[in-house]
Design an enzyme around this catalytic site. Structure first.
Site, mmCIF file in Angstrom:
data_model
loop_
_atom_site.group_PDB
_atom_site.id
_atom_site.type_symbol
_atom_site.label_atom_id
_atom_site.label_comp_id
_atom_site.label_asym_id
_atom_site.label_seq_id
_atom_site.Cartn_x
_atom_site.Cartn_y
_atom_site.Cartn_z
ATOM 1 C CB SER A 287 -0.947 0.035 1.069
ATOM 2 O OG SER A 287 -0.218 0.313 2.366
ATOM 3 C CE LYS A 288 -1.851 7.242 -2.153
ATOM 4 N NZ LYS A 288 -3.100 6.760 -2.407
ATOM 5 N NE ARG A 289 -0.685 1.983 5.936
ATOM 6 C CZ ARG A 289 -1.132 0.562 6.048
ATOM 7 N NH1 ARG A 289 -0.487 -0.079 7.008
ATOM 8 N NH2 ARG A 289 -2.272 0.281 5.449
ATOM 9 N N GLY B 145 5.363 3.171 0.667
ATOM 10 C CA GLY B 145 6.410 4.271 -0.269
ATOM 11 C C GLY B 145 5.988 3.992 -1.663
#
Ligand code: GLU
Length: 488
Positions: free
Chosen positions: A252-254, A256
């Site tokens: 996911s976006k987490r 990076g």
């Protein structure tokens, strides 16, 4: 039967790695089967869809080499087809108008939660009388359209990746909304929703195989009911595994990175990305084979070698694959890819006026690159950044006799207007002889003087590059000052 597959992104964000990987599998399957790969833009969500995302999706797919045979088709151009289908379902009594307000739905969910039940629509407006409907209309309520889902149904399909999948209709959340309420009071109903539009499109476009992420499994169950209700042929389904991060959670976006642009910016080559993505969930028949073009993968690709288990995103492997592509690329091509990275790092390089020098630089540093973005770091000293001597370089420069060696080299180069490789080697030879030392000492001292460190790319090549920019003399002078500090 000609295989027809599609990738159907929603333009609500840039091309996502998950979508790109699904596109890779669809493309490989289509090419292997001699079929067609279709691009459909699912833009019915007008609030979140943006033309720039469509552009990003198209350019990302093109960058990866995933050319499509038909499309892009836009769902917003096809609204009449969806309306016709919705009307057909209403006429057959398979869909109905639901007048529930959002407050009523919320209350229903709260009550279900209090009873520890899963939230679902309880089908309460399925059998309204004409009077009840008229009363809701008189209140000014605008209905959504719901498709009837019979709880007793068991939905089954033979998934080409997962084998037999069985889904209880009672787990689908009750009668599902297929069209929003009309904003325009004249209209029968409003915006058609995803599941309905997909089924209409996949039918109309003759899609034979729906290959998409496993997060769509519940949608597949709903869609099969819609195919049946519309009297359409149900396609084959294949659900590909999710892409997971190193902790085994959905990438996911987490983590990076999410969009293909992120990877591009980080210095990954499209060929390496496409190659790596094809391995994210697929095992080639010869599992030791890891480097191949999309066309080579297409020769071998089949859905039965796609794994069920989640595919872990492995940065080390992606880096390794990327480095293979970089190392195998001729310098005249690689240099063109490196220029933007140098420029972004603030170096004023100009390919037009300085191509031979930049190509030699590229040939020299190419083997030490893993990502294109490594180029500025790997070449900064050759691009004229001022030296910072490492400790062992200083030690080398301060060794006895090194000052004389460097002075002799400096004097020797004065007589050359343009140093060649042979000249450089001759100078080293002569100075070694004259100083009566080992060649290694001269080379190490020269490296310390020119590059400020004792490791690095080929020394003679580095020297020639510096010499063409007049930097060898400057650095020899500067190093002599270093070397003298100890002797004074
Ligand atoms: N628009 C959907 C998505 O982006 C498409 C899913 C499908 O392939 O049916 O997830």
């Amino acid at each position: 039967m000609t295989v027809r597959v599609r990738i159907a992104p929603s333009p609500t964000g840039n091309l996502h790695i998950g979508t790109a990987r699904t596109a890779v599998f669809n493309w490989l399957f289509a090419r292997h089967q001699g079929g067609k790969f279709i691009l459909r833009i699912e833009d019915t969500d007008t609030e979140r869809s943006r033309p720039e995302y469509t552009e990003n999706i198209k350019s990302g797919l093109t960058w990866l080499g995933l050319n499509w045979d038909e499309g892009p088709f836009f769902q917003t151009n096809r609204l009449d087809l969806y309306k016709k289908a919705i009307q057909q379902l209403l006429d057959k009594g398979l869909a109905y108008r639901c007048y529930c307000t959002s407050e009523e739905l919320e209350q229903m969910r709260e009550a279900q939660k209090a009873r520890k039940q899963a939230p679902r629509y309880d089908n309460r407006h399925r059998n309204l009388t004409e009077e009840e409907k008229a009363a809701f209309v008189a209140e000014g309520r605008r209905p959504v359209i719901r498709f009837k889902i019979e709880d007793e149904r068991l939905i089954e399909w033979n998934d080409l990746v997962r084998g037999k999948v069985t889904w209880k209709a009672s787990d689908l959340g009750g009668d599902m909304v297929i069209a929003r309420a009309a904003e325009n009071p004249e209209a029968e109903f409003g915006q058609p929703l995803y599941n309905l539009a997909v089924v209409v499109d996949d039918t109309d476009m003759g899609i034979t195989h729906v290959v998409r992420g496993e997060d769509h499994i519940a949608n597949t169950a709903k869609q099969i009911l819609l195919y049946e209700a519309l009297g359409a042929k149900v396609p084959e389904f294949a659900h590909t595994p999710l892409i997971l991060n190193e902790k085994g959670q959905k990438l996911s976006k987490r983590d990076g990175v999410t969009s293909i642009d992120d990877f591009k910016e980080m210095g990954f080559l499209p060929e390496a990305m496409a190659n790596y993505m094809s391995l994210l969930g697929w095992t080639p028949p010869d599992s030791t084979e890891e480097i191949f073009t999309l066309s080579q993968a297409a020769e071998k690709f089949d859905l039965d070698r796609v794994n069920k288990a989640g595919a872990k995103f492995d940065w080390a492997k992606l880096d390794w694959i990327n480095s293979q592509y970089i190392h195998n690329m001729p310098a005249d091509k690689l240099v063109e890819l490196l220029v933007p990275y140098w420029q972004k790092a603030g170096y004023k390089v100009d390919l037009e006026s300085d191509r031979p020098w930049l190509e030699t630089l590229t040939a020299l540093i190419g083997p030490s690159l893993t990502r294109l973005s490594d180029a500025p770091k790997e070449s900064r000293l050759l691009l004229g950044e001022s030296l910072e001597y490492s400790e062992d370089a200083i030690e080398q420069l301060q060794k006895e006799g090194v000052g004389e060696i460097l002075t002799s080299i400096k004097e020797a180069i004065e007589s050359y207007s343009q140093l060649t490789q042979d000249d450089a080697k001759d100078i080293v030879k002569k100075v070694t002889k004259q100083a009566k030392v080992k060649k290694g000492l001269v080379m190490r001292s020269l490296r310390a003087a020119l590059m400020g460190e004792l490791q690095g790319p080929d020394l003679i090549q580095s020297w020639l590059l510096l010499s063409q920019k007049g930097l060898d003399k400057v650095r020899l002078q500067q190093s002599l000052e270093q070397s003298m500090t100890s002797e004074s």
